[in-house]
Design an enzyme around this catalytic site. Structure first.
Site, PDB file in Angstrom:
ATOM      1  N   LYS A  23       0.831  -1.216   0.000  1.00  0.00           N
ATOM      2  CA  LYS A  23       0.000   0.000   0.000  1.00  0.00           C
ATOM      3  C   LYS A  23       0.861   1.260   0.000  1.00  0.00           C
ATOM      4  CE  LYS A  23      -1.636   1.683   3.947  1.00  0.00           C
ATOM      5  NZ  LYS A  23      -1.515   3.098   4.313  1.00  0.00           N
ATOM      6  N   ASN A  24       1.857   1.301   0.880  1.00  0.00           N
ATOM      7  CA  ASN A  24       2.599   2.554   1.026  1.00  0.00           C
ATOM      8  C   ASN A  24       3.508   2.842  -0.171  1.00  0.00           C
ATOM      9  OD1 ASN A  24       1.281   3.052   3.380  1.00  0.00           O
ATOM     10  ND2 ASN A  24       2.964   2.435   4.740  1.00  0.00           N
ATOM     11  N   ARG A  94      -3.420   9.898   4.312  1.00  0.00           N
ATOM     12  CA  ARG A  94      -2.138  10.518   4.591  1.00  0.00           C
ATOM     13  C   ARG A  94      -1.435  10.905   3.284  1.00  0.00           C
ATOM     14  NH1 ARG A  94      -0.804  13.336   8.310  1.00  0.00           N
ATOM     15  NH2 ARG A  94       1.394  13.771   8.369  1.00  0.00           N
ATOM     16  N   CYS A 118      -4.187   7.990   9.802  1.00  0.00           N
ATOM     17  CA  CYS A 118      -4.479   7.425  11.115  1.00  0.00           C
ATOM     18  C   CYS A 118      -4.030   8.372  12.221  1.00  0.00           C
ATOM     19  CB  CYS A 118      -3.767   6.083  11.273  1.00  0.00           C
ATOM     20  SG  CYS A 118      -4.545   4.777  10.322  1.00  0.00           S
ATOM     21  N   ARG A 123       2.116  13.853  13.805  1.00  0.00           N
ATOM     22  CA  ARG A 123       2.389  13.765  12.372  1.00  0.00           C
ATOM     23  C   ARG A 123       2.634  15.105  11.665  1.00  0.00           C
ATOM     24  NH1 ARG A 123      -0.840   8.626   9.958  1.00  0.00           N
ATOM     25  NH2 ARG A 123       1.152   8.309   8.960  1.00  0.00           N
ATOM     26  N   PRO A 124       3.670  15.846  12.085  1.00  0.00           N
ATOM     27  CA  PRO A 124       3.980  17.120  11.424  1.00  0.00           C
ATOM     28  C   PRO A 124       4.483  16.909   9.997  1.00  0.00           C
ATOM     29  CG  PRO A 124       5.731  16.522  12.947  1.00  0.00           C
ATOM     30  CD  PRO A 124       4.647  15.494  13.124  1.00  0.00           C
ATOM     31  N   ILE A 125       4.458  17.976   9.189  1.00  0.00           N
ATOM     32  CA  ILE A 125       4.981  17.860   7.818  1.00  0.00           C
ATOM     33  C   ILE A 125       6.103  18.881   7.573  1.00  0.00           C
ATOM     34  CG2 ILE A 125       2.901  16.835   6.797  1.00  0.00           C
ATOM     35  CD1 ILE A 125       2.324  19.687   5.676  1.00  0.00           C
ATOM     36  N   ASP A 126       6.731  19.309   8.674  1.00  0.00           N
ATOM     37  CA  ASP A 126       7.779  20.328   8.547  1.00  0.00           C
ATOM     38  C   ASP A 126       8.929  19.887   7.637  1.00  0.00           C
ATOM     39  OD1 ASP A 126       8.066  18.523  10.861  1.00  0.00           O
ATOM     40  OD2 ASP A 126      10.018  19.477  11.094  1.00  0.00           O
ATOM     41  N   GLN A 127       9.237  18.593   7.632  1.00  0.00           N
ATOM     42  CA  GLN A 127      10.373  18.124   6.808  1.00  0.00           C
ATOM     43  C   GLN A 127      10.028  18.135   5.320  1.00  0.00           C
ATOM     44  OE1 GLN A 127      13.492  17.560   8.280  1.00  0.00           O
ATOM     45  NE2 GLN A 127      12.285  18.486   9.913  1.00  0.00           N
ATOM     46  N   ASP A 306       4.560   0.058  12.157  1.00  0.00           N
ATOM     47  CA  ASP A 306       3.281  -0.465  11.650  1.00  0.00           C
ATOM     48  C   ASP A 306       3.036  -1.919  12.069  1.00  0.00           C
ATOM     49  OD1 ASP A 306       2.701   1.936  10.549  1.00  0.00           O
ATOM     50  OD2 ASP A 306       2.848   1.311   8.451  1.00  0.00           O
ATOM     51  N   ARG A 398      -8.676   0.199   4.780  1.00  0.00           N
ATOM     52  CA  ARG A 398      -7.788   1.150   4.112  1.00  0.00           C
ATOM     53  C   ARG A 398      -6.506   0.465   3.656  1.00  0.00           C
ATOM     54  NH1 ARG A 398      -7.058   6.470   7.577  1.00  0.00           N
ATOM     55  NH2 ARG A 398      -5.475   6.596   5.967  1.00  0.00           N
TER      56      ARG A 398
HETATM   57  C1  UD1 Z   1       4.574   6.393   6.704  1.00  0.00           C
HETATM   58  C2  UD1 Z   1       3.550   5.313   6.521  1.00  0.00           C
HETATM   59  C3  UD1 Z   1       3.061   4.810   7.870  1.00  0.00           C
HETATM   60  C4  UD1 Z   1       4.239   4.405   8.753  1.00  0.00           C
HETATM   61  C5  UD1 Z   1       5.295   5.503   8.806  1.00  0.00           C
HETATM   62  C6  UD1 Z   1       6.572   5.062   9.526  1.00  0.00           C
HETATM   63  C7  UD1 Z   1       2.514   5.953   4.425  1.00  0.00           C
HETATM   64  C8  UD1 Z   1       1.310   6.451   3.724  1.00  0.00           C
HETATM   65  N1  UD1 Z   1       2.444   5.843   5.753  1.00  0.00           N
HETATM   66  O1  UD1 Z   1       3.915   7.473   7.359  1.00  0.00           O
HETATM   67  O2  UD1 Z   1       2.227   3.686   7.633  1.00  0.00           O
HETATM   68  O3  UD1 Z   1       3.771   4.172  10.052  1.00  0.00           O
HETATM   69  O4  UD1 Z   1       5.663   5.902   7.479  1.00  0.00           O
HETATM   70  O5  UD1 Z   1       7.106   3.945   8.917  1.00  0.00           O
HETATM   71  O6  UD1 Z   1       3.515   5.594   3.815  1.00  0.00           O
HETATM   72  N2  UD1 Z   1       8.039  13.532  11.091  1.00  0.00           N
HETATM   73  C9  UD1 Z   1       8.377  14.833  11.394  1.00  0.00           C
HETATM   74  N3  UD1 Z   1       8.255  15.777  10.400  1.00  0.00           N
HETATM   75  C10 UD1 Z   1       7.849  15.481   9.140  1.00  0.00           C
HETATM   76  C11 UD1 Z   1       7.512  14.151   8.845  1.00  0.00           C
HETATM   77  C12 UD1 Z   1       7.620  13.193   9.840  1.00  0.00           C
HETATM   78  O7  UD1 Z   1       8.760  15.147  12.523  1.00  0.00           O
HETATM   79  O8  UD1 Z   1       7.776  16.383   8.302  1.00  0.00           O
HETATM   80  C13 UD1 Z   1       8.169  12.475  12.130  1.00  0.00           C
HETATM   81  C14 UD1 Z   1       6.837  11.819  12.479  1.00  0.00           C
HETATM   82  O9  UD1 Z   1       6.140  12.554  13.473  1.00  0.00           O
HETATM   83  C15 UD1 Z   1       7.297  10.461  12.973  1.00  0.00           C
HETATM   84  C16 UD1 Z   1       8.523  10.168  12.112  1.00  0.00           C
HETATM   85  O10 UD1 Z   1       8.935  11.419  11.584  1.00  0.00           O
HETATM   86  O11 UD1 Z   1       7.698  10.542  14.313  1.00  0.00           O
HETATM   87  C17 UD1 Z   1       8.274   9.205  10.991  1.00  0.00           C
HETATM   88  O12 UD1 Z   1       7.162   9.636  10.226  1.00  0.00           O
HETATM   89  P1  UD1 Z   1       7.050   9.345   8.649  1.00  0.00           P
HETATM   90  O13 UD1 Z   1       8.057   8.325   8.268  1.00  0.00           O
HETATM   91  O14 UD1 Z   1       7.048  10.646   7.931  1.00  0.00           O
HETATM   92  O15 UD1 Z   1       5.620   8.726   8.557  1.00  0.00           O
HETATM   93  P2  UD1 Z   1       4.572   8.906   7.388  1.00  0.00           P
HETATM   94  O16 UD1 Z   1       5.277   9.131   6.090  1.00  0.00           O
HETATM   95  O17 UD1 Z   1       3.517   9.862   7.809  1.00  0.00           O
END
Ligand code: UD1
Length: 433
Positions: A23-24, A94, A118, A123-127, A306, A398
């Site tokens: 899926k991912n 997501r 979920c 789940r920030p998107i700053d990166q 996961d 999902r």
């Molecule tokens: C993806 C997967 C999810 C899985 C996760 C970790 C998808 C659609 N989802 O989620 O199933 O649980 O990887 O393997 O592929 N973070 C930041 N800033 C950012 C982005 C992330 O601080 O901009 C942190 C998150 O809070 C978390 C860590 O980085 O603690 C990992 O998150 P990330 O790998 O980005 O997870 P997703 O891509 O959302």
């Protein structure tokens, strides 16, 4: 209509199950496909609702979508005219944010509804934003929408503060069509990141190093059509491995890449399962009660977050005291309250679960709080004595293709019924007992 699973537990799961596409990986690949100027065919797509939502969304903004069968789709993104993506569905998943990276790369201007997914942490998107800005984009968030615009996208050197699957894939998408060279450091190494990179390369991108800490991209001017098959889903595979272990079963899990399952295989072997690895399958046999261990979730190749709810559930049935530390998402132990209804003894302290294994679970009525925890509750129901109900299964659907059908083919007594349909439930119980 809301559906639920009704389960009569206590039977070992035995037989063979075939794993669907990841899926991912699929979500990144579908978004990437619209960057090409020509039709792209994607095979081995999992038939799950997150994929359906993303495909209908790109169709809504003008891509031509043609399903050959339920696992194969041809997408032509050259017809996209609308670069503002907003609908009720896209807010729930997501991976909607991958459209941001894809269309920023292709069109230099895009607006997408803020991502959902979920509820397992903040789940920030700053990166993601940091990466886009490094490539020259201006990013703003207002009224639930993220906007990214760039006059020119130019390669840069980006060092990520955390290893993020989403940010790695998203920035990689945009950088593929940026001018010059991009170097991304401290990137995620998950197999789905590698699969998206391989897919982009098959369309003419120039990405090197996916699967290591550093990805190097030489920007290209355009991407062409391709025909690509998605890798197997390591989390779906891992879920069936745990289902075998929890029900004292014997399952041959087919169509997998055993290397991707090593963290799970190693833990299961450590607590007493017999694990047999073949070229593209893995067999899990559990004959007796398993023992305790410690697990800490980490980015790949560590133990996947996961798979945390599933292994926590298994350890709650294993002998002795186990400790599970969740180091990726801070809010991923909510399902433990549901497991307690079945007799599990688990204490949460911060990001750690201290588990005192019990001999057996007793069936109970539960609600799936999210995708993976939902699957874990189903496993708990299959292992428990008596009847369980798992509600809110839209979360489970999902990410798991025909979950109930696959479990039934292994001897699991599970059925999807409309929630609170007493007649259906009575019929199932009469048949199942
Ligand atoms: C993806 C997967 C999810 C899985 C996760 C970790 C998808 C659609 N989802 O989620 O199933 O649980 O990887 O393997 O592929 N973070 C930041 N800033 C950012 C982005 C992330 O601080 O901009 C942190 C998150 O809070 C978390 C860590 O980085 O603690 C990992 O998150 P990330 O790998 O980005 O997870 P997703 O891509 O959302």
């Amino acid at each position: 209509m809301n559906n639920e699973y009704i389960i009569k537990g206590g039977r070992p799961l035995v037989g063979e199950v075939s794993i669907s596409g990841a899926k991912n990986a699929a979500l990144g690949i579908i978004a990437a496909s619209i960057m090409a100027d020509e039709p792209v065919t994607i095979e081995n797509l999992p038939c799950v609702s997150d994929v359906e939502v993303l495909v209908s969304t790109i169709e809504e903004i003008g891509a031509k979508v043609n399903w050959t069968d339920s696992h194969t789709v041809t997408i032509n993104g050259s017809t996209i005219k609308n670069f503002c993506v907003e609908n009720d569905y896209i807010r729930k998943i997501r991976a909607s944010y991958y459209i941001l990276g894809a269309l920023l790369g292709k069109n230099h201007s895009v607006e997408v509804a803020f991502p959902g997914g979920c509820n397992i942490g903040s789940r920030p998107i700053d990166q993601h934003i940091k990466g886009f800005e490094a490539l020259g984009a201006k990013v703003s968030i207002a009224h639930g929408m993220i906007q990214a615009n760039a006059e020119d996208l130019v390669g840069n050197h980006i060092y990520f503060d955390v290893s993020s699957v989403g940010a790695t894939i998203n920035v990689m998408l945009a950088a593929v069509l940026a001018k010059g060279k991009t170097i991304m450091e401290n990137v995620a190494k998950e197999p789905h990141v590698v699969d998206v990179a391989n897919f982009l390369n098959s369309m003419g991108a120039n990405i090197k190093g996916a699967g290591t800490d550093v990805i190097r991209i030489n920007g290209v001017e355009r991407l062409h059509g391709t025909d690509y098959s998605i890798i197997p889903d390591m989390i779906e595979a891992g879920t069936y491995m745990i289902a075998a272990a929890a029900t004292k079963g014997d399952i041959l899990i087919k169509n997998v890449i055993p290397k991707h399952l090593e963290a799970v295989s190693a833990k299961l072997a450590e607590i007493g399962c017999d694990i047999q690895e073949f070229d593209d399958s893995v067999r899990v046999i559990a004959k007796a009660r398993l023992s305790h261990t410690h697990v800490k979730t980490l980015p790949y190749p560590g133990f996947p977050t996961d798979m945390q709810p599933q292994i926590t559930t298994l350890l709650a049935l294993s002998e002795g005291t186990s400790v599970v530390t969740e180091s990726v998402f801070e809010n991923r132990f909510k399902f433990v309250d549901e497991l307690a209804r079945m007799g599990a003894t688990i204490k949460i302290e911060g990001n750690t679960a201290i588990i005192d294994g019990v001999n057996k679970f007793s069936g109970a009525s539960m609600l799936a709080p999210d995708l993976r925890a939902g699957a874990a509750l189903v496993i708990a129901g299959l292992a428990a004595e008596g009847v369980s109900e798992v509600g809110s299964i839209e979360f489970i659907e999902r990410g798991y293709e025909t979950f109930d059908e696959k479990l039934r083919s292994l001897g699991g007594e599970i059925k999807k019924i409309p929630a609170d349909d007493e007649d259906e439930m009575r019929r199932f119980l009469l048949k199942a007992v």
